[in-house]
Design a protein around this motif. Structure first.
Motif, PDB file in Angstrom:
ATOM      1  N   THR A  62     -54.529   9.298  21.369  1.00 46.99           N
ATOM      2  CA  THR A  62     -54.745   7.870  21.121  1.00 46.99           C
ATOM      3  C   THR A  62     -53.684   7.047  21.832  1.00 46.99           C
ATOM      4  O   THR A  62     -52.549   7.493  22.022  1.00 46.99           O
ATOM      5  CB  THR A  62     -54.702   7.546  19.615  1.00 46.99           C
ATOM      6  N   TRP A  63     -54.094   5.841  22.204  1.00 37.27           N
ATOM      7  CA  TRP A  63     -53.210   4.894  22.893  1.00 37.27           C
ATOM      8  C   TRP A  63     -53.461   3.502  22.326  1.00 37.27           C
ATOM      9  O   TRP A  63     -54.592   3.153  21.993  1.00 37.27           O
ATOM     10  CB  TRP A  63     -53.502   4.884  24.392  1.00 37.27           C
ATOM     11  N   ALA A  64     -52.422   2.697  22.269  1.00 35.22           N
ATOM     12  CA  ALA A  64     -52.553   1.328  21.778  1.00 35.22           C
ATOM     13  C   ALA A  64     -53.125   0.393  22.851  1.00 35.22           C
ATOM     14  O   ALA A  64     -53.797  -0.580  22.533  1.00 35.22           O
ATOM     15  CB  ALA A  64     -51.196   0.805  21.297  1.00 35.22           C
ATOM     16  N   PHE A  65     -52.865   0.688  24.126  1.00 32.23           N
ATOM     17  CA  PHE A  65     -53.311  -0.161  25.228  1.00 32.23           C
ATOM     18  C   PHE A  65     -53.981   0.697  26.297  1.00 32.23           C
ATOM     19  O   PHE A  65     -53.510   1.798  26.595  1.00 32.23           O
ATOM     20  CB  PHE A  65     -52.123  -0.913  25.843  1.00 32.23           C
ATOM     21  N   ALA A  66     -55.068   0.178  26.848  1.00 27.48           N
ATOM     22  CA  ALA A  66     -55.803   0.889  27.894  1.00 27.48           C
ATOM     23  C   ALA A  66     -56.389  -0.128  28.859  1.00 27.48           C
ATOM     24  O   ALA A  66     -57.231  -0.946  28.485  1.00 27.48           O
ATOM     25  CB  ALA A  66     -56.912   1.743  27.287  1.00 27.48           C
ATOM     26  N   VAL A  67     -55.934  -0.096  30.104  1.00 23.71           N
ATOM     27  CA  VAL A  67     -56.352  -1.052  31.131  1.00 23.71           C
ATOM     28  C   VAL A  67     -57.252  -0.339  32.132  1.00 23.71           C
ATOM     29  O   VAL A  67     -56.823   0.645  32.748  1.00 23.71           O
ATOM     30  CB  VAL A  67     -55.121  -1.641  31.858  1.00 23.71           C
ATOM     31  N   PRO A  68     -58.488  -0.802  32.303  1.00 25.19           N
ATOM     32  CA  PRO A  68     -59.371  -0.132  33.253  1.00 25.19           C
ATOM     33  C   PRO A  68     -58.783  -0.159  34.666  1.00 25.19           C
ATOM     34  O   PRO A  68     -58.207  -1.158  35.090  1.00 25.19           O
ATOM     35  CB  PRO A  68     -60.661  -0.948  33.222  1.00 25.19           C
ATOM     36  N   ILE A  69     -58.904   0.962  35.344  1.00 23.23           N
ATOM     37  CA  ILE A  69     -58.476   1.052  36.738  1.00 23.23           C
ATOM     38  C   ILE A  69     -59.654   1.541  37.550  1.00 23.23           C
ATOM     39  O   ILE A  69     -60.522   2.261  37.056  1.00 23.23           O
ATOM     40  CB  ILE A  69     -57.259   1.991  36.923  1.00 23.23           C
ATOM     41  N   LYS A  70     -59.699   1.137  38.780  1.00 21.52           N
ATOM     42  CA  LYS A  70     -60.796   1.563  39.646  1.00 21.52           C
ATOM     43  C   LYS A  70     -60.385   2.841  40.356  1.00 21.52           C
ATOM     44  O   LYS A  70     -59.334   2.906  40.976  1.00 21.52           O
ATOM     45  CB  LYS A  70     -61.112   0.468  40.672  1.00 21.52           C
ATOM     46  N   ILE A  71     -61.212   3.849  40.243  1.00 19.97           N
ATOM     47  CA  ILE A  71     -60.992   5.108  40.924  1.00 19.97           C
ATOM     48  C   ILE A  71     -61.912   5.132  42.133  1.00 19.97           C
ATOM     49  O   ILE A  71     -63.133   5.060  42.003  1.00 19.97           O
ATOM     50  CB  ILE A  71     -61.304   6.315  40.004  1.00 19.97           C
ATOM     51  N   GLU A  72     -61.324   5.192  43.305  1.00 16.91           N
ATOM     52  CA  GLU A  72     -62.108   5.218  44.536  1.00 16.91           C
ATOM     53  C   GLU A  72     -62.633   6.620  44.781  1.00 16.91           C
ATOM     54  O   GLU A  72     -61.878   7.590  44.712  1.00 16.91           O
ATOM     55  CB  GLU A  72     -61.243   4.784  45.726  1.00 16.91           C
ATOM     56  N   PRO A  73     -63.921   6.749  45.069  1.00 16.31           N
ATOM     57  CA  PRO A  73     -64.453   8.078  45.387  1.00 16.31           C
ATOM     58  C   PRO A  73     -63.894   8.565  46.717  1.00 16.31           C
ATOM     59  O   PRO A  73     -63.598   7.775  47.604  1.00 16.31           O
ATOM     60  CB  PRO A  73     -65.966   7.850  45.472  1.00 16.31           C
ATOM     61  N   LEU A  74     -63.733   9.876  46.821  1.00 15.06           N
ATOM     62  CA  LEU A  74     -63.269  10.490  48.052  1.00 15.06           C
ATOM     63  C   LEU A  74     -64.424  11.183  48.742  1.00 15.06           C
ATOM     64  O   LEU A  74     -65.300  11.747  48.090  1.00 15.06           O
ATOM     65  CB  LEU A  74     -62.194  11.547  47.760  1.00 15.06           C
ATOM     66  N   THR A  75     -64.395  11.165  50.041  1.00 18.00           N
ATOM     67  CA  THR A  75     -65.351  11.979  50.789  1.00 18.00           C
ATOM     68  C   THR A  75     -64.801  13.407  50.832  1.00 18.00           C
ATOM     69  O   THR A  75     -63.622  13.649  50.553  1.00 18.00           O
ATOM     70  CB  THR A  75     -65.528  11.469  52.228  1.00 18.00           C
ATOM     71  N   GLN A  76     -65.648  14.375  51.194  1.00 22.23           N
ATOM     72  CA  GLN A  76     -65.198  15.753  51.290  1.00 22.23           C
ATOM     73  C   GLN A  76     -64.090  15.875  52.346  1.00 22.23           C
ATOM     74  O   GLN A  76     -63.124  16.602  52.167  1.00 22.23           O
ATOM     75  CB  GLN A  76     -66.362  16.676  51.650  1.00 22.23           C
ATOM     76  N   THR A  77     -64.201  15.122  53.423  1.00 25.75           N
ATOM     77  CA  THR A  77     -63.191  15.162  54.474  1.00 25.75           C
ATOM     78  C   THR A  77     -61.848  14.648  53.963  1.00 25.75           C
ATOM     79  O   THR A  77     -60.805  15.263  54.180  1.00 25.75           O
ATOM     80  CB  THR A  77     -63.625  14.322  55.687  1.00 25.75           C
ATOM     81  N   GLU A  78     -61.876  13.529  53.200  1.00 26.40           N
ATOM     82  CA  GLU A  78     -60.639  12.984  52.650  1.00 26.40           C
ATOM     83  C   GLU A  78     -59.991  13.943  51.664  1.00 26.40           C
ATOM     84  O   GLU A  78     -58.767  14.000  51.548  1.00 26.40           O
ATOM     85  CB  GLU A  78     -60.914  11.650  51.970  1.00 26.40           C
ATOM     86  N   ALA A  79     -60.798  14.736  50.960  1.00 29.03           N
ATOM     87  CA  ALA A  79     -60.271  15.678  49.987  1.00 29.03           C
ATOM     88  C   ALA A  79     -59.870  17.006  50.640  1.00 29.03           C
ATOM     89  O   ALA A  79     -59.362  17.896  49.983  1.00 29.03           O
ATOM     90  CB  ALA A  79     -61.308  15.946  48.898  1.00 29.03           C
ATOM     91  N   GLY A  80     -60.117  17.136  51.940  1.00 22.38           N
ATOM     92  CA  GLY A  80     -59.750  18.351  52.649  1.00 22.38           C
ATOM     93  C   GLY A  80     -60.691  19.509  52.401  1.00 22.38           C
ATOM     94  O   GLY A  80     -60.302  20.673  52.494  1.00 22.38           O
ATOM     95  N   LEU A  81     -61.945  19.220  52.086  1.00 21.08           N
ATOM     96  CA  LEU A  81     -62.932  20.284  51.820  1.00 21.08           C
ATOM     97  C   LEU A  81     -63.856  20.505  53.001  1.00 21.08           C
ATOM     98  O   LEU A  81     -64.166  19.688  53.749  1.00 21.08           O
ATOM     99  CB  LEU A  81     -63.768  19.946  50.577  1.00 21.08           C
TER     100      LEU A  81
END
Length: 81
Positions: A62-81
């Protein structure tokens, strides 16, 4: 005039409308601390509910504060796959 929601207020509103597994910067001190911790130490969680004044993440922590953050999707190339 509608007021823009942000920080923990936005996370609560997103949960109320039915959003699931919201990636958030989290803290027990404040929204600002959550964002600061996220940048410095990567304190992030997938928030799944809000009850009894706390945000609950997928692990049950549990947390008292939670701020939404944007998670950018990665391409397979960016992830090194």
């Amino acid at each position: 005039m509608n007021q823009e929601l942000n920080g923990s207020d936005l996370t609560r509103a997103m949960l109320e409308r039915g959003d699931k597994h919201i990636w958030c910067a989290v803290s027990d001190d404040s929204d600002a601390e959550a964002l600061s911790d996220q940048v410095d130490n990567d304190f992030t969680a997938r928030v799944v509910s809000f009850k009894d004044g706390n945000f609950y993440c997928t692990s049950g922590t549990t947390w008292a504060f939670a701020v939404p953050i944007k998670i950018e999707p990665l391409t397979q190339t960016e992830a090194g796959l």
